[in-house]
Write a protein that holds these residues in place. Sequence first.
Motif, PDB file in Angstrom:
ATOM      1  N   GLY A 199      -0.976  95.152  45.572  1.00 24.09           N
ATOM      2  CA  GLY A 199      -2.303  96.020  44.840  1.00 24.09           C
ATOM      3  C   GLY A 199      -2.882  95.180  43.547  1.00 24.09           C
ATOM      4  N   ASN A 200      -1.937  94.531  42.811  1.00 26.32           N
ATOM      5  CA  ASN A 200      -2.304  93.654  41.987  1.00 26.32           C
ATOM      6  C   ASN A 200      -3.219  92.366  42.168  1.00 26.32           C
ATOM      7  OD1 ASN A 200      -1.343  95.140  39.821  1.00 26.32           O
ATOM      8  ND2 ASN A 200       0.603  94.328  39.889  1.00 26.32           N
ATOM      9  N   THR A 201      -2.662  91.735  43.612  1.00 24.75           N
ATOM     10  CA  THR A 201      -3.362  90.799  43.909  1.00 24.75           C
ATOM     11  C   THR A 201      -4.603  91.032  44.706  1.00 24.75           C
ATOM     12  OG1 THR A 201      -1.313  89.909  44.658  1.00 24.75           O
ATOM     13  CG2 THR A 201      -3.178  88.794  46.097  1.00 24.75           C
ATOM     14  N   LEU A 202      -4.807  92.435  45.278  1.00 22.42           N
ATOM     15  CA  LEU A 202      -6.138  92.714  45.685  1.00 22.42           C
ATOM     16  C   LEU A 202      -6.956  92.796  44.755  1.00 22.42           C
ATOM     17  CD1 LEU A 202      -8.074  93.849  48.111  1.00 22.42           C
ATOM     18  CD2 LEU A 202      -6.748  96.141  47.318  1.00 22.42           C
ATOM     19  N   LEU A 203      -6.632  93.337  43.467  1.00 21.52           N
ATOM     20  CA  LEU A 203      -7.809  93.528  42.520  1.00 21.52           C
ATOM     21  C   LEU A 203      -8.119  92.144  41.768  1.00 21.52           C
ATOM     22  CD1 LEU A 203      -6.435  96.780  40.422  1.00 21.52           C
ATOM     23  CD2 LEU A 203      -8.071  96.338  42.440  1.00 21.52           C
ATOM     24  N   GLN A 204      -7.028  91.169  41.880  1.00 24.90           N
ATOM     25  CA  GLN A 204      -7.354  89.899  41.251  1.00 24.90           C
ATOM     26  C   GLN A 204      -8.452  89.132  42.236  1.00 24.90           C
ATOM     27  OE1 GLN A 204      -3.598  87.974  40.369  1.00 24.90           O
ATOM     28  NE2 GLN A 204      -2.947  89.375  39.031  1.00 24.90           N
ATOM     29  N   TYR A 205      -8.165  89.350  43.552  1.00 19.29           N
ATOM     30  CA  TYR A 205      -9.097  88.622  44.333  1.00 19.29           C
ATOM     31  C   TYR A 205     -10.459  88.965  44.435  1.00 19.29           C
ATOM     32  CZ  TYR A 205     -10.777  87.076  48.971  1.00 19.29           C
ATOM     33  OH  TYR A 205     -11.416  86.709  50.156  1.00 19.29           O
ATOM     34  N   LEU A 206     -10.589  90.531  44.157  1.00 22.53           N
ATOM     35  CA  LEU A 206     -11.795  91.201  44.068  1.00 22.53           C
ATOM     36  C   LEU A 206     -12.530  90.725  42.833  1.00 22.53           C
ATOM     37  CD1 LEU A 206     -11.035  94.765  45.269  1.00 22.53           C
ATOM     38  CD2 LEU A 206     -12.703  93.021  46.493  1.00 22.53           C
TER      39      LEU A 206
ATOM     40  N   THR B 225      -4.968  83.822  52.054  1.00 21.43           N
ATOM     41  CA  THR B 225      -3.948  83.994  51.126  1.00 21.43           C
ATOM     42  C   THR B 225      -3.011  85.164  51.778  1.00 21.43           C
ATOM     43  OG1 THR B 225      -5.162  83.382  49.069  1.00 21.43           O
ATOM     44  CG2 THR B 225      -3.312  85.108  48.630  1.00 21.43           C
ATOM     45  N   ILE B 226      -1.988  85.050  51.890  1.00 22.61           N
ATOM     46  CA  ILE B 226      -0.824  86.155  52.573  1.00 22.61           C
ATOM     47  C   ILE B 226      -0.192  86.736  51.654  1.00 22.61           C
ATOM     48  CG2 ILE B 226       0.573  86.664  54.326  1.00 22.61           C
ATOM     49  CD1 ILE B 226      -0.498  84.087  55.640  1.00 22.61           C
ATOM     50  N   VAL B 227      -0.076  88.072  51.700  1.00 18.25           N
ATOM     51  CA  VAL B 227       1.031  88.888  50.894  1.00 18.25           C
ATOM     52  C   VAL B 227       1.532  89.848  51.908  1.00 18.25           C
ATOM     53  CG1 VAL B 227       1.215  90.633  49.159  1.00 18.25           C
ATOM     54  CG2 VAL B 227      -0.426  88.988  48.892  1.00 18.25           C
ATOM     55  N   GLU B 228       3.035  89.702  52.206  1.00 18.94           N
ATOM     56  CA  GLU B 228       3.943  90.325  52.890  1.00 18.94           C
ATOM     57  C   GLU B 228       4.134  91.601  52.152  1.00 18.94           C
ATOM     58  OE1 GLU B 228       6.616  87.540  54.026  1.00 18.94           O
ATOM     59  OE2 GLU B 228       5.454  86.522  55.256  1.00 18.94           O
ATOM     60  N   SER B 229       4.004  92.583  52.883  1.00 18.36           N
ATOM     61  CA  SER B 229       4.319  94.151  52.273  1.00 18.36           C
ATOM     62  C   SER B 229       5.108  94.828  52.915  1.00 18.36           C
ATOM     63  CB  SER B 229       2.916  94.521  51.848  1.00 18.36           C
ATOM     64  OG  SER B 229       2.959  95.822  50.888  1.00 18.36           O
ATOM     65  N   ALA B 230       5.091  96.148  52.465  1.00 16.47           N
ATOM     66  CA  ALA B 230       6.157  97.165  53.030  1.00 16.47           C
ATOM     67  C   ALA B 230       5.636  98.300  53.746  1.00 16.47           C
ATOM     68  CB  ALA B 230       6.890  97.660  51.880  1.00 16.47           C
TER      69      ALA B 230
END
Length: 281
Positions: free
Chosen positions: A103-110, A86-91
């Motif tokens: 950040g939200n995706t990270l917490l959901q993944y964990l 799963t890829i999240v392109e960030s800044a």
Amino acid sequence: MTELTSRELLVHLYQTAVDAVDGRQLVQQWCRENSSSTFSHCIAIGKAASAMLQGALDSRHSINSALLITTRENVTRGLKRNYKVTIVESAHPVPEQSSLDAGNTLLQYLDAIPRHASLLVLISGGTSSMVEVPVYGMSLTQLQQVNQYLIASGKDIHAINAWRKRFSKIKGGGLLGYVQHLQCTQLIISDVQDNDPAVIGSGLLVQSKVDKHDGDEWLQSQLLNESPHVDIYAPLNTHVIGSNDVALRAVIEKAADHGLDHYLHKEFISGDAIEQGRVIG
């Protein structure tokens, strides 16, 4: 063999330094040396995240899923095609909405990882801006203003990240609360002086002592809410696998191979690049 020009030799030595801290190779090497370590899930964050994740996928076929958080230009075509990732392109270097989404995706993944699963976390430079969960009540605009101020302030990275932790729910070990049920190992490529895991990426998984800060009145005025310092225990193995020291040693060895006089400048170099170039020269 054609003799290299001075310029070609300098470029060759520079490339030697870059190759020595290649994320893919460093992770592969660590996995070879720790063959008994297996992982079912992987998180990679930072500018070297794609390379590090590819090294993990090369070496550990037990990885069932992975989360990659990096900048758009650092996402490889191979990882885009990998159904496990799963890829999240960030800044970078200033957080944007994509950083909060990351950040939200990270917490959901964990949260979705089964309890007692094995997790490999790969951290590299740029992590601080790419993933963020700000303290309660802090807007994206305020977060950007704080980061722009810090970057332009002339403070060193230790001071910058000490302040960043105070505006974040996940920095300074805050993320430990979300991995307590996991068997967790983190591999880090350092981009800071002294290679302190608590400073690299603002220490997502490193319980920080209360950092001394410089009493900056403007930053203090922006800190309306602060996450309380809570001691969290999580079984975690941390390994710094790449650093400036590794790159320097590689250049020294290559210079010796070419019969060149060489000198290792041990003092950490910081400040204006032109001025420091004159000092070294």
